[in-house]
Design an enzyme around this catalytic site. Structure first.
Site, PDB file in Angstrom:
ATOM      1  N   TYR A  61       0.831  -1.210   0.000  1.00  0.00           N
ATOM      2  CA  TYR A  61       0.000   0.000   0.000  1.00  0.00           C
ATOM      3  C   TYR A  61       0.865   1.260   0.000  1.00  0.00           C
ATOM      4  CZ  TYR A  61      -4.649  -2.014   0.780  1.00  0.00           C
ATOM      5  OH  TYR A  61      -5.843  -2.663   0.633  1.00  0.00           O
ATOM      6  N   LYS A  85       3.292 -15.181   1.891  1.00  0.00           N
ATOM      7  CA  LYS A  85       3.640 -16.012   0.743  1.00  0.00           C
ATOM      8  C   LYS A  85       5.155 -16.163   0.739  1.00  0.00           C
ATOM      9  CE  LYS A  85       1.681 -17.077  -2.778  1.00  0.00           C
ATOM     10  NZ  LYS A  85       1.293 -18.438  -3.258  1.00  0.00           N
ATOM     11  N   ASP A 116      -2.728 -17.999  -0.024  1.00  0.00           N
ATOM     12  CA  ASP A 116      -3.723 -18.646  -0.901  1.00  0.00           C
ATOM     13  C   ASP A 116      -4.406 -19.798  -0.170  1.00  0.00           C
ATOM     14  OD1 ASP A 116      -1.274 -19.965  -0.914  1.00  0.00           O
ATOM     15  OD2 ASP A 116      -1.378 -20.548  -3.027  1.00  0.00           O
ATOM     16  N   ASP A 160      -6.333  -7.215   3.792  1.00  0.00           N
ATOM     17  CA  ASP A 160      -7.474  -6.587   3.129  1.00  0.00           C
ATOM     18  C   ASP A 160      -8.350  -7.666   2.496  1.00  0.00           C
ATOM     19  OD1 ASP A 160      -9.051  -4.519   1.960  1.00  0.00           O
ATOM     20  OD2 ASP A 160      -7.978  -4.803   0.067  1.00  0.00           O
ATOM     21  N   ASP A 183     -12.124  -9.531   3.953  1.00  0.00           N
ATOM     22  CA  ASP A 183     -13.377  -9.536   3.193  1.00  0.00           C
ATOM     23  C   ASP A 183     -13.950 -10.953   3.124  1.00  0.00           C
ATOM     24  OD1 ASP A 183     -13.306  -6.793   2.641  1.00  0.00           O
ATOM     25  OD2 ASP A 183     -13.908  -7.069   0.547  1.00  0.00           O
TER      26      ASP A 183
HETATM   27  C1  IPM Z   1     -10.494  -1.572   3.684  1.00  0.00           C
HETATM   28  C2  IPM Z   1     -10.723  -0.919   2.353  1.00  0.00           C
HETATM   29  C3  IPM Z   1      -9.591   0.052   2.065  1.00  0.00           C
HETATM   30  C4  IPM Z   1      -8.315  -0.758   1.970  1.00  0.00           C
HETATM   31  C5  IPM Z   1      -9.798   0.937   0.838  1.00  0.00           C
HETATM   32  C6  IPM Z   1     -11.082   1.706   0.888  1.00  0.00           C
HETATM   33  C7  IPM Z   1      -8.630   1.851   0.603  1.00  0.00           C
HETATM   34  O1  IPM Z   1     -10.866  -1.890   1.369  1.00  0.00           O
HETATM   35  O2  IPM Z   1     -10.392  -0.845   4.690  1.00  0.00           O
HETATM   36  O3  IPM Z   1     -10.439  -2.803   3.738  1.00  0.00           O
HETATM   37  O4  IPM Z   1      -7.976  -1.297   0.921  1.00  0.00           O
HETATM   38  O5  IPM Z   1      -7.624  -0.847   2.989  1.00  0.00           O
HETATM   39 MG    MG Z   2     -10.944  -3.877   2.104  1.00  0.00          MG
END
Ligand code: IPM
Ligand code: MG
Length: 367
Positions: free
Chosen positions: A142, A193, A225, A249, A253
């Site tokens: 990032y 990884k 993975d 990240d 999710d």
């Molecule tokens: C998160 C989001 C952010 C990230 C974005 C909005 C920049 O996806 O907080 O998970 O990638 O960190």
């Molecule tokens: Mg995110």
């Protein structure tokens, strides 16, 4: 003691709607528990860009630095998709994380009993699930330099990002994760990884070195993975997962969907305590700004309300009040109220506002 300084940054899309429900809970804490907050509100993301031409002004950044905690809604939206990279809404959020040095991002994924049916996975796979993803938040690809797009002599363009981690960056996030594991199920899985990335090799070496300092925590390692696969195959094998910025990240999710909806997941982004024990912190839902449903009063406010509860727990040491909010959330769901994202047959579909109101009424009952 002086009032606790809270900076609210509702942001874009559904951010303001869900933040409005948090404000009700903040009011409740003041009226019913005598916990007074100095609340300031400001702009971030596209909302800040529209007014100031930048996704976060220096003045707002300063307010964040001076606050005891920041609660953020969400940033981004199709409206700002074509802006130059440097002023995209997401840059505002990334600057907050970086300038406040919020390196430790805690993303719990818990399945509420009432919501077992909302998950797309079989009930036996997710029932009782309680895992914590610890994501490194201020390093890795990032922020790694160099980063850019260049034109090569042959006229092609080349985009590049840089994944870098230093030992100190790895060790400090490792310690946070070990400490958390110690207070929970005493199992820590470190994810990278190392089979293809040198930063992953270093990550694994440093985590392994930390291990003996936490003999009560069982440390394991997994490739990212494989971890994404295991999270869907058998998520209950995990207690705490520690991983880098990008993998964190993605994996958070995935983990969120085990619980049925992104709309339920809070997060805490924490810095290191200073000499006075004061720690910078920002709390935000894991979900984004959901522009498709913004302004319709149908978003789920739980993730942001639960983020406020994490704020009480981690920034203000108010575990009793944090527990109270979590219990109220459980009760409201057990009572059958559902926002659209977690709706299932036989339940009562309610708006963002009604959900927030129901939670406050429940607080009245149990608090
Ligand atoms: C998160 C989001 C952010 C990230 C974005 C909005 C920049 O996806 O907080 O998970 O990638 O960190
Ligand atoms: Mg995110």
């Amino acid at each position: 003691m002086s009032n606790k300084k809270l900076l609210l940054l509702p942001g874009d899309g559904i951010g303001p709607e869900v933040m409005a429900q948090v404000k009700r809970v903040i009011d409740w804490m003041g009226k019913k528990r005598g916990i007074k907050f100095d609340v300031t509100e400001d702009l971030v993301g596209g909302a800040a860009y529209d007014k100031h031409g930048v996704p976060l002004t220096d003045a707002t950044m300063q307010k964040a630095m001076d606050s005891d905690a920041v609660i953020l809604g969400a940033v981004g939206g199709t409206k700002w998709d074509n802006l130059p990279f440097e002023v995209k809404p997401e840059r505002g959020l990334l600057r907050l994380r970086k300038d406040m040095d919020l390196f430790a991002n805690l993303r719990p994924a818990m399945v509420f009993d009432a919501l077992v049916e909302s998950s797309t996975l079989k009930p036996e796979v997710v029932q009782g699930l309680d895992i914590m993803i610890v994501r490194e938040l201020t390093g890795g690809v990032y922020f790694g330099q160099p980063k850019g797009i260049e034109t090569l002599p042959d006229g092609q363009r080349r985009g590049f990002d840089n994944q870098t981690y230093t030992t100190s960056e790895i060790v400090r996030i490792g310690r946070v994760a070990f400490e958390l594991a110690r207070k929970r199920g005493k199992k820590l899985c470190s994810v990278e990884k190392a089979n293809v990335m040198m930063s992953g090799v270093l990550w694994r070496e440093e985590m392994t070195k930390l291990g003996p300092q936490y003999p009560d925590v069982e440390l394991s390692h997994m490739f990212a993975d494989n971890c994404s696969m295991q999270l869907v195959r058998n998520p209950k094998q995990f207690d705490v997962i520690v991983t880098d910025n990008l993998f964190g990240d993605i994996l958070s999710d995935t983990a969120s969907m085990l619980t049925g909806s992104l709309g339920m997941l809070p997060s805490a982004s924490l810095g290191a305590p200073d000499a006075n024990g004061k720690m910078k912190a920002m709390y935000e839902p894991v979900h984004g700004s959901a522009p498709d449903i913004a302004g319709k009063d149908i978003a789920n406010p739980m993730a942001t309300i639960l983020s406020f509860s994490m704020c009480l727990r981690y920034s203000f040491d108010m575990a009793a009040e944090a527990d109270l909010i979590e219990q109220a959330a459980k009760n409201v769901l057990a009572g059958g109220l559902r926002t659209a994202d977690i709706m299932s047959p036989g339940k009562a579909k309610v708006s963002t506002g009604v959900m927030g109101e129901a939670l406050v009424r429940e607080l009245d009952k149990i608090g």
